[in-house]
Design a protein around this motif. Sequence first.
Motif, PDB file in Angstrom:
ATOM      1  N   THR A   6       0.800  -1.223   0.000  1.00 24.74           N
ATOM      2  CA  THR A   6       0.000   0.000   0.000  1.00 24.74           C
ATOM      3  C   THR A   6       0.838   1.281   0.000  1.00 24.74           C
ATOM      4  O   THR A   6       0.314   2.359   0.264  1.00 24.74           O
ATOM      5  CB  THR A   6      -0.956   0.005   1.205  1.00 24.74           C
ATOM      6  N   THR A 116      -7.502   4.414   0.578  1.00 25.89           N
ATOM      7  CA  THR A 116      -7.604   4.113  -0.848  1.00 25.89           C
ATOM      8  C   THR A 116      -7.269   2.654  -1.139  1.00 25.89           C
ATOM      9  O   THR A 116      -7.749   2.092  -2.120  1.00 25.89           O
ATOM     10  CB  THR A 116      -6.653   5.037  -1.640  1.00 25.89           C
ATOM     11  N   ALA A 117      -6.410   2.054  -0.325  1.00 29.07           N
ATOM     12  CA  ALA A 117      -6.019   0.662  -0.539  1.00 29.07           C
ATOM     13  C   ALA A 117      -5.693   0.023   0.796  1.00 29.07           C
ATOM     14  O   ALA A 117      -5.202   0.680   1.716  1.00 29.07           O
ATOM     15  CB  ALA A 117      -4.818   0.582  -1.476  1.00 29.07           C
ATOM     16  N   TRP A 118      -5.967  -1.258   0.888  1.00 30.01           N
ATOM     17  CA  TRP A 118      -5.712  -2.014   2.122  1.00 30.01           C
ATOM     18  C   TRP A 118      -5.202  -3.420   1.822  1.00 30.01           C
ATOM     19  O   TRP A 118      -4.787  -4.136   2.708  1.00 30.01           O
ATOM     20  CB  TRP A 118      -7.006  -2.105   2.942  1.00 30.01           C
ATOM     21  N   GLU A 121      -5.245  -6.183  -4.194  1.00 30.54           N
ATOM     22  CA  GLU A 121      -6.195  -5.865  -5.257  1.00 30.54           C
ATOM     23  C   GLU A 121      -6.542  -4.381  -5.276  1.00 30.54           C
ATOM     24  O   GLU A 121      -6.547  -3.732  -6.332  1.00 30.54           O
ATOM     25  CB  GLU A 121      -7.463  -6.701  -5.093  1.00 30.54           C
ATOM     26  N   SER A 122      -6.836  -3.816  -4.107  1.00 28.32           N
ATOM     27  CA  SER A 122      -7.215  -2.403  -4.059  1.00 28.32           C
ATOM     28  C   SER A 122      -6.025  -1.496  -4.386  1.00 28.32           C
ATOM     29  O   SER A 122      -6.187  -0.433  -4.987  1.00 28.32           O
ATOM     30  CB  SER A 122      -7.788  -2.049  -2.683  1.00 28.32           C
ATOM     31  N   LEU A 125      -5.604  -1.505  -8.159  1.00 25.73           N
ATOM     32  CA  LEU A 125      -6.667  -0.712  -8.767  1.00 25.73           C
ATOM     33  C   LEU A 125      -6.387   0.781  -8.624  1.00 25.73           C
ATOM     34  O   LEU A 125      -6.578   1.563  -9.555  1.00 25.73           O
ATOM     35  CB  LEU A 125      -8.006  -1.060  -8.120  1.00 25.73           C
ATOM     36  N   ALA A 126      -5.897   1.180  -7.457  1.00 25.19           N
ATOM     37  CA  ALA A 126      -5.565   2.595  -7.238  1.00 25.19           C
ATOM     38  C   ALA A 126      -4.453   3.035  -8.177  1.00 25.19           C
ATOM     39  O   ALA A 126      -4.488   4.145  -8.737  1.00 25.19           O
ATOM     40  CB  ALA A 126      -5.153   2.818  -5.786  1.00 25.19           C
ATOM     41  N   ARG A 456     -12.206   6.290  -5.243  1.00 23.35           N
ATOM     42  CA  ARG A 456     -11.706   5.538  -4.091  1.00 23.35           C
ATOM     43  C   ARG A 456     -12.530   4.269  -3.889  1.00 23.35           C
ATOM     44  O   ARG A 456     -13.753   4.337  -3.775  1.00 23.35           O
ATOM     45  CB  ARG A 456     -11.796   6.380  -2.822  1.00 23.35           C
ATOM     46  N   PRO A 457     -11.864   3.123  -3.826  1.00 19.87           N
ATOM     47  CA  PRO A 457     -12.600   1.902  -3.501  1.00 19.87           C
ATOM     48  C   PRO A 457     -13.139   1.978  -2.079  1.00 19.87           C
ATOM     49  O   PRO A 457     -12.614   2.707  -1.238  1.00 19.87           O
ATOM     50  CB  PRO A 457     -11.543   0.806  -3.624  1.00 19.87           C
ATOM     51  N   THR A 458     -14.177   1.248  -1.814  1.00 19.72           N
ATOM     52  CA  THR A 458     -14.750   1.204  -0.473  1.00 19.72           C
ATOM     53  C   THR A 458     -14.068   0.110   0.325  1.00 19.72           C
ATOM     54  O   THR A 458     -14.031  -1.041  -0.094  1.00 19.72           O
ATOM     55  CB  THR A 458     -16.254   0.908  -0.528  1.00 19.72           C
ATOM     56  N   PRO A 459     -13.469   0.444   1.480  1.00 19.09           N
ATOM     57  CA  PRO A 459     -12.781  -0.581   2.247  1.00 19.09           C
ATOM     58  C   PRO A 459     -13.762  -1.613   2.798  1.00 19.09           C
ATOM     59  O   PRO A 459     -14.945  -1.321   3.003  1.00 19.09           O
ATOM     60  CB  PRO A 459     -12.120   0.218   3.382  1.00 19.09           C
TER      61      PRO A 459
END
Length: 470
Positions: A6, A116-118, A121-122, A125-126, A456-459
């Motif tokens: 991340t 934004t990422a955790w 995959e996220s 994507l970011a 922003r993806p949703t965590p």
Amino acid sequence: MRNAPTILHLDMDAFFASVEQASKPSLRGKAVVVGGLGPRGVVATASYEARVFGVNSAMPMAQARRRAPNAAYLVPRFTVYRSISEQVMALLRELSPLVEPLSLDEAFVDLEAGGTAWDEESARLAGVRLRADIRAVTGLTGSVGLAASKMLAKIASEQAKPDGLVLIEPGTERALLAPMTVRTLPGVGPATGDHLRRAGITTVEELAEAGEDELVRLLGKAHGHALYAMALAHDDRPVVAEREAKSVSVEDTYDVDIHDRLRVGLEVQRLADRCVGRLRGAGLSGRTIVLKVRRYDFSTLTRSETLRGPTDDPAVIREAAARLLEAVDTTGGVRLLGVGVTGLADYTQEDLFAQAAQPHSAGAVEAAPVAAVAEAVPEPEEPAERHWRAGQDVRHTEYGPGWVQGSGLGRVTVRFETPQSPPGRVRTFSVGDPALEAGEPLPLVLDPGLAHSPTRPTPPSGHIAVPGAG
């Protein structure tokens, strides 16, 4: 260290040269070199087409011209670069409050701190969305590295160049680093690399196998501990939000003490040029020149001189460093030299690579061909405002906006085109033509406001983003 990739490192691709190619349609896909065009100029950035010929940053411009004689050689336009850099940094701040700029074209981002990422995959994507947004807003490309640490994210972005994305999966770091040269690691410059090579250590794997005690013996306590940790892929440095730079400096430690006074002077001049390169890369100038000398007995002396105003002129900084050296006794030998600049300021003028007007002999006539942008050589009797420089934005009352291809012998050659036009026509004028004047840079993208912000993806449920978590 965290267990997810991340931390993002963005490095814009051949930034200054790419901006010039985007601004000037006739240069797209061609070799472009940006830097100081005077006799002592250095390369700031070379396009990938120019790098094929062996042209690299910090190379003397004379050497670059020998290697790529048909490249376009342009003065830098820092006003433009800084404006585009601000657009890119704004996109990064949409991802996280923790953005650590390293220069106009490079930065770390803590994606976890911004939610934004955790996970892998996220984070990927970011990174994909960031690259798309940069292209939409600026028309340029950037390379992205994603990893669980700053060191590895930077290595990943280097592997991604140009115009790519590389993610280093947690757990694979040591295997990835093992075959790499020791120069890959932060803090291993030419001198340290040579020192390790003489000890039989050339790869990161050999560095790890040597052990911490041996590295401390070879390099000293602080450096030895740090390099051993990095060889094991350990790097827990946090991403630090933007902070004001206090100084810009470079230094070299020599394996064998330098006794020759002439050699010491040449080393100081070389360090001054490197310092100017870093200063310009950060978009800064400075007032106080600092010389650092560590002598044979490990005594360290610093001398400084404050100028009347901030400068990034390499000749001025070289001369100041040379004056400071005159006051230092080096007869016993020198083991370290450094040159730095403090009292930093933003650039306030566009022509930051000062060009000393050199008198030309009667036979030294330089043309301004289409393929090779000629060096701007103003006539001595012309007023300062008529000094046309290769790459400079201009406007003609009849032909509109364009840029200077070259000048000399009282003539200036201009190509009339815009970022959105096809390659334009070339025309030549008198340097004093009243219809020709300095112009304003045109935007690379007609309406950057149409570009969307990074989504922003949703965590996942239960995820908590902790600012500054490392």
